[in-house]
Motif scaffolding. Sequence first.
Motif, PDB file in Angstrom:
ATOM      1  N   PHE A   1      -4.300   0.691  12.331  1.00  0.00           N
ATOM      2  CA  PHE A   1      -3.858   1.661  11.294  1.00  0.00           C
ATOM      3  C   PHE A   1      -2.319   1.525  11.006  1.00  0.00           C
ATOM      4  CE2 PHE A   1      -3.191   6.577  10.236  1.00  0.00           C
ATOM      5  CZ  PHE A   1      -2.965   6.324   9.310  1.00  0.00           C
ATOM      6  N   VAL A   2      -2.108   0.919   9.822  1.00  0.00           N
ATOM      7  CA  VAL A   2      -0.704   0.868   9.336  1.00  0.00           C
ATOM      8  C   VAL A   2      -0.300   2.038   8.555  1.00  0.00           C
ATOM      9  CG1 VAL A   2       0.916  -0.682   7.686  1.00  0.00           C
ATOM     10  CG2 VAL A   2      -1.173  -1.779   9.004  1.00  0.00           C
ATOM     11  N   THR A   3       0.730   2.613   9.192  1.00  0.00           N
ATOM     12  CA  THR A   3       1.268   3.852   8.684  1.00  0.00           C
ATOM     13  C   THR A   3       2.560   3.797   7.851  1.00  0.00           C
ATOM     14  OG1 THR A   3       2.651   5.027  10.353  1.00  0.00           O
ATOM     15  CG2 THR A   3       0.058   4.827  10.634  1.00  0.00           C
ATOM     16  N   MET A  24       0.812  -1.126  -0.076  1.00  0.00           N
ATOM     17  CA  MET A  24      -0.192   0.130   0.056  1.00  0.00           C
ATOM     18  C   MET A  24       0.929   1.359  -0.018  1.00  0.00           C
ATOM     19  SD  MET A  24      -2.610   1.716   2.867  1.00  0.00           S
ATOM     20  CE  MET A  24      -1.024   2.145   3.650  1.00  0.00           C
ATOM     21  N   MET A  25       1.985   1.261   0.776  1.00  0.00           N
ATOM     22  CA  MET A  25       2.715   2.288   0.934  1.00  0.00           C
ATOM     23  C   MET A  25       4.366   1.947   0.999  1.00  0.00           C
ATOM     24  SD  MET A  25       1.435   3.182   4.913  1.00  0.00           S
ATOM     25  CE  MET A  25      -0.263   2.782   4.404  1.00  0.00           C
ATOM     26  N   LYS A  26       5.054   3.229   0.690  1.00  0.00           N
ATOM     27  CA  LYS A  26       6.440   2.969   1.075  1.00  0.00           C
ATOM     28  C   LYS A  26       6.847   3.372   2.306  1.00  0.00           C
ATOM     29  CE  LYS A  26      10.629   3.746  -1.538  1.00  0.00           C
ATOM     30  NZ  LYS A  26      11.051   2.244  -1.542  1.00  0.00           N
ATOM     31  N   TYR A  27       7.858   2.674   3.065  1.00  0.00           N
ATOM     32  CA  TYR A  27       8.275   3.029   4.373  1.00  0.00           C
ATOM     33  C   TYR A  27       9.011   4.430   4.139  1.00  0.00           C
ATOM     34  CZ  TYR A  27      11.393   3.199   8.325  1.00  0.00           C
ATOM     35  OH  TYR A  27      11.951   3.691   9.405  1.00  0.00           O
ATOM     36  N   ILE A  28       8.552   5.074   5.078  1.00  0.00           N
ATOM     37  CA  ILE A  28       9.193   6.771   5.315  1.00  0.00           C
ATOM     38  C   ILE A  28      10.017   6.788   6.609  1.00  0.00           C
ATOM     39  CG2 ILE A  28       8.836   9.213   5.561  1.00  0.00           C
ATOM     40  CD1 ILE A  28       5.901   8.967   4.511  1.00  0.00           C
TER      41      ILE A  28
END
Length: 241
Positions: free
Chosen positions: A137-139, A1-5
Amino acid sequence: MMKYIEKAQEPETLRSWFDNQYGKRLGCDYYDDFHGDIKREVKDSLLREQGFICCYTGILIDANTSHVEHLKPYSIYRDQKNYEDVNYFNLVAAYPGSNYDAQNDEVNPVRKKRKKNSHKCPFGAHARDNWYEPHNFVTPLHRDCETRFKFYDSGKVEATNHQDSAAQKTIEKLVLNHQRLIDLRRIAIDEALFPLDIELDASDIQKIANGLYSQKDAEGKFPQFCFVIEQVAKQHDLDVL
């Protein structure tokens, strides 16, 4: 879903501003107290930190097509007065920008009669609104965020582990399987892995799977949906093996 920041140190202007608040620190408010130059520098820092892709969707963004998103929503902590409103580690850059209009947006066009809430994007940060359940919530600040979501050639996404209720809830609340977002991901996958003008061989797929799309360009930008493309490439690389 998202790229680690991986969060960097906050901008010097933000740190200096906060240090000069003294007794007013507990009353700091992002919207009321931040000066325009501080907001601009914070957003610029977030964009560079993220390689100019949206923290939730992976859409390519810039200063005009993004807003500063609070992972823990403003509506929750504004009365708590515990610094989180201006805490750089609670801030990320997300699509869309403040002037978003669904009818005139090339990324998410709506070919319908103008609606009252046409300034709201149906997925990502706008869809999430004020939802906040820390354990569900996976951020993008979670180191394992890239492995908890599985993408398909079709552009759809699901939880890698079907027992991962937090990943499932995050997909639901951010509406990450909105048809327009699915289409955008599929187009990016097809262009990268199945181009019409050339047939990629196994070594080409392997290069993409091994991190080719994790490289920023000369302007510090990641390719749009880079983490999606790499994951799908890894699946095809395994199929070849």
